[in-house]
Design an enzyme around this catalytic site. Structure first.
Site, mmCIF file in Angstrom:
data_model
loop_
_atom_site.group_PDB
_atom_site.id
_atom_site.type_symbol
_atom_site.label_atom_id
_atom_site.label_comp_id
_atom_site.label_asym_id
_atom_site.label_seq_id
_atom_site.Cartn_x
_atom_site.Cartn_y
_atom_site.Cartn_z
ATOM 1 N N LYS A 53 -34.383 -1.621 -20.793
ATOM 2 C CA LYS A 53 -34.150 -0.349 -20.097
ATOM 3 C C LYS A 53 -34.770 -0.371 -18.702
ATOM 4 O O LYS A 53 -34.206 0.189 -17.742
ATOM 5 C CB LYS A 53 -34.725 0.813 -20.908
ATOM 6 C CG LYS A 53 -34.581 2.189 -20.249
ATOM 7 C CD LYS A 53 -33.120 2.530 -19.920
ATOM 8 C CE LYS A 53 -32.886 4.003 -19.655
ATOM 9 N NZ LYS A 53 -33.696 4.590 -18.602
ATOM 10 N N GLU B 265 -29.596 0.171 -11.733
ATOM 11 C CA GLU B 265 -29.126 1.507 -11.344
ATOM 12 C C GLU B 265 -29.531 1.823 -9.902
ATOM 13 O O GLU B 265 -28.726 2.345 -9.118
ATOM 14 C CB GLU B 265 -29.709 2.526 -12.312
ATOM 15 C CG GLU B 265 -29.390 3.975 -12.025
ATOM 16 C CD GLU B 265 -30.160 4.874 -12.975
ATOM 17 O OE1 GLU B 265 -31.094 5.574 -12.516
ATOM 18 O OE2 GLU B 265 -29.843 4.865 -14.176
#
Length: 299
Positions: free
Chosen positions: A169, A176
């Site tokens: 993550k 991102e």
């Protein structure tokens, strides 16, 4: 299944709602009574403390933590410690640093699953993407709940041992950052360039079959539709940065070059020192699109 959920913010409430919708039972607790009342209205059994929540669970306790990363996780685990044994399972669904997750897995009396969670408030309808680290038996035991909270069976996977879920993550968030920066720079050139363009239309066309189509690009389209091609009063300030910092630090330790992620992180920090970059203003608005983070606006 019966699941205890501790932490009923936006993401925690979604865990509650989707678990209930799949036919499972939920016991819910939060420090804010209003949040507990909201969960109870949805069908969860309310608890008035961590100890009360544990008492309402069966012999084999399955508990999902959705509290802020850092000290809140440790404090909650400390409250749980005397109530857990090796047959129980605790899921940390927040954005914890992976090395903290390794430490917690080693000290927690229950099986500890670090669960990277992506999807933001949109997960209320679509389900989350879940990246899970920890013992395989515990992951298998929680699979019915993961199926409910994720987009389905394909929306979650065990990445490996303790820490691996939050590690994946962490890198996801670094990617991102870079994607947001890239879209921001492209649209900044279109905004400042040779033609008077409707950027909502550009994003819409790109989202229909173009190589660079994506959910983030859909959120660009939403931003231009709601704010205008010049983004109105959206400020040149991008909040956040912790997970991107962790990603860059890990790249340095592993001697893996991350120039795009590093640049995106630098731009994010730079946005707090000056004003004017269109790309940063778009990134500011995109954070609202996927996470409903507050939009910083010009005064």
């Amino acid at each position: 299944m019966q699941l205890g959920v501790i932490g009923l913010g936006r993401m925690g409430q979604i865990v509650v709602d989707r678990t209930l919708e799949a036919g499972h039972d939920v016991v819910a607790f939060d420090l804010e009574p209003e949040a507990v009342a909201t969960a109870a209205d949805a069908g969860a059994e309310p608890a008035d403390s961590v100890a009360d929540l544990v008492d309402r669970l069966g012999a084999d306790k399955r508990i999902w933590l959705m509290v802020p990363a850092g000290g809140a996780v440790d404090a909650t685990l400390e409250e749980l410690e005397d109530h857990l044994d090796s047959d129980d399972v605790v899921v940390d669904g927040g954005n914890s640093y992976f090395e903290d997750s390794v430490r917690r897995a080693e000290s927690c009396p229950a099986a500890y699953l670090d669960c990277g969670t992506s999807g933001g408030p949109a997960g209320a309808h679509l389900g989350f993407s879940l990246m899970v680290g920890g013992p395989e038996w515990a992951y298998d035991e929680l699979t019915p709940v993961f199926d409910a909270v994720a987009t389905g069976p394909d929306g979650h996977e065990r990445m490996g041992p303790a820490g691996s879920g939050h590690y994946v993550k962490m890198v996801h968030n670094g990617v991102e950052y870079a994607l947001m920066q890239t879209y921001g720079e492209g649209f900044e050139l279109l905004h400042e360039g040779r033609y008077d363009l409707d950027l909502e239309n550009v994003a819409s066309v790109w989202n229909n079959g173009a190589v660079i189509r994506s959910w983030l690009l859909e959120l660009c389209e939403e931003a231009f539709r709601e704010e205008g091609s010049d983004l109105g009063d959206v400020a040149d300030r991008i909040e956040g940065g912790s997970t991107g910092t962790w990603t860059v630090q890990e790249g340095l330790e592993q001697e893996v070059p991350l120039p795009l992620i590093y640049t995106a992180l630098s731009e994010r920090f730079g946005s707090r020192a000056d004003d004017g970059r269109f790309s940063r203003r778009l990134a500011n608005r995109l954070r609202y699109g996927f996470g409903r983070h507050e939009v910083q606006r010009r005064e």
